[in-house]
Design a protein around this motif. Structure first.
Motif, short mmCIF file in Angstrom:
data_model
loop_
_atom_site.label_atom_id
_atom_site.label_comp_id
_atom_site.label_asym_id
_atom_site.label_seq_id
_atom_site.Cartn_x
_atom_site.Cartn_y
_atom_site.Cartn_z
N TYR A 152 -1.98 -5.59 10.10
CA TYR A 152 -3.13 -5.96 10.93
C TYR A 152 -3.71 -4.79 11.71
CZ TYR A 152 -1.39 -10.65 9.92
OH TYR A 152 -0.97 -11.78 9.28
N GLY A 185 -5.85 -9.26 7.82
CA GLY A 185 -4.77 -8.83 6.96
C GLY A 185 -5.07 -8.90 5.47
N ASP A 341 -1.94 -12.31 16.73
CA ASP A 341 -2.16 -11.14 15.88
C ASP A 341 -1.32 -9.98 16.39
OD1 ASP A 341 -4.05 -9.36 17.71
OD2 ASP A 341 -4.79 -11.42 17.84
#
Length: 379
Positions: A152, A185, A341
């Motif tokens: 990420y 992602g 995240d």
């Protein structure tokens, strides 16, 4: 009129999800579809997980997913074709769905204003395109590559650098969260030379980057490409070069990468970055004495949730504490924060590591998602 019971609305609050990968779990499906609905603006019952129950049929790779409301269920129908763990899954109404009975319970079609582009789907196709629709040239569809499992924290430029090691890129779309702008992602790439397509798929699929594994295949395929055969091995050897060499582009990414097939192992450049996950664990933030009393425990838990929320969207905060039936639970006295995240988790870890709580110096580390969802809070 009398309130309609949950059982009476159940047929209209369930979706069928087909074509699941064998790695799917109840937890991963619940978390994925709850986050996907929130990302497209499909939540109508307030904050929290939209999914309330998941049943998986592992023999046939499908699941029934039950949601909170009829409206959220109808919005979930727009997720047909979404990429889940590298596979495009089908979203349908279950066989027991009764359109006539459901007509009085709420909308039966998705809200037309949903932001499907936030998760890589196309509004024009009604969510059935498998991700990233609407932007690419139709002529490129055959050679379009799905790239899933990207860390990420990689920027779009870093992703291009990684993918560009196989040849010049014609187009690349990194799918991002609508609210935060953070990477989701995964993305889609098309190379200028179509002959590179299969070589890049073979060379990148299965590549370990930190705690994630890349899933790379043609976007038109319904399942991940196999990379274990002789043709794939030859393609990797051709693309990555002789064993022991590493493309300069990969070396500059600042992440650890390795190939699980024994071909051309790549060294880790920055282990500190590769260890980052969505799960942050604080030790020495609380003591056993402080969490024995229920009221004090509730206050500490609320304080920790408030602290976590300052750094990003936090899905959950756990503080395991002793109980008569389990005096030493896994992760006892640790504060475990699940962020939405990795970027938020990194911010939280950096902000809280070394801080003092009640005279104690806090140590902040990361926990793998596998360990977290398995309840192995001690690592």
């Amino acid at each position: 009129p009398p309130a309609v019971s949950q059982q009476a609305t159940r047929h209209a609050r369930r979706i069928y999800v087909g074509g699941l990968p064998p790695t799917a779990t109840e937890q991963s499906i619940s978390s994925f579809f709850s986050h996907a609905l929130a990302a497209i603006g499909g939540n109508t019952a307030g904050p929290g997980n939209a999914v309330v129950n998941v049943y998986i049929n592992r023999e046939k790779n499908f699941a029934f997913v039950e949601l909170r409301t009829v409206e959220e269920t109808s919005n979930a129908m727009a997720l047909d074709g979404i990429m889940f763990e590298g596979v495009s899954v089908r979203v349908r109404r279950p066989n027991d769905y009764n359109p006539a009975a459901a007509a009085s319970l709420g909308p039966s079609t998705p809200n037309p204003n949903l932001n499907l582009a936030a998760i890589g789907l196309s509004n024009a196709s009604g969510g059935g395109g498998g991700g990233g629709g609407g932007k690419s040239n139709p002529a490129d569809q055959a050679d379009r590559i799905f790239v899933g499992g990207l860390p990420y924290y990689l920027t779009e430029e870093q992703c291009r650098e990684l993918l560009g090691s196989f040849g010049p890129i014609k187009s690349f779309d990194l799918v991002k969260d609508r609210e935060t702008g953070n990477s989701k992602g995964y993305g889609f790439v098309v190379y200028q030379d179509s002959a590179v397509t299969d070589i890049a798929c073979a060379g990148l699929n299965g590549l370990r980057m930190g705690d994630r594994t890349l899933t790379v295949r043609r976007a038109t395929e319904g399942a991940p490409s196999a990379t274990g055969g002789g043709t794939a091995s030859a393609a990797i050897a051709t693309a990555l070069g002789p064993p022991g060499l590493m493309p300069a582009a990969l070396a500059n990414l600042g992440v650890g990468v390795s190939v699980g097939m024994g071909l051309n192992p790549l060294v880790a450049v920055n282990p500190a970055l590769t260890s980052a996950t969505r799960i942050v664990v604080l030790t020495d933030a609380v003591s056993a004495d402080e969490i024995v009393d229920d009221n004090e425990y509730d206050d500490i838990l609320a304080d920790m949730k408030d602290e976590a929320s300052r750094h990003g969207l936090c899905n959950n905060v756990l503080i395991p504490r002793p109980a008569p039936e389990n005096p030493h639970p896994p992760g006892m006295c640790k504060v475990i924060m699940e962020f939405n995240d990795v970027n938020s988790a990194v911010k939280a870890r950096n902000a809280m590591h070394g801080r003092r709580f009640a005279g104690r110096v806090v140590n902040a580390t990361y926990l793998t998602e596998e360990a977290y969802f398995s309840g192995r809070y001690d690592g």
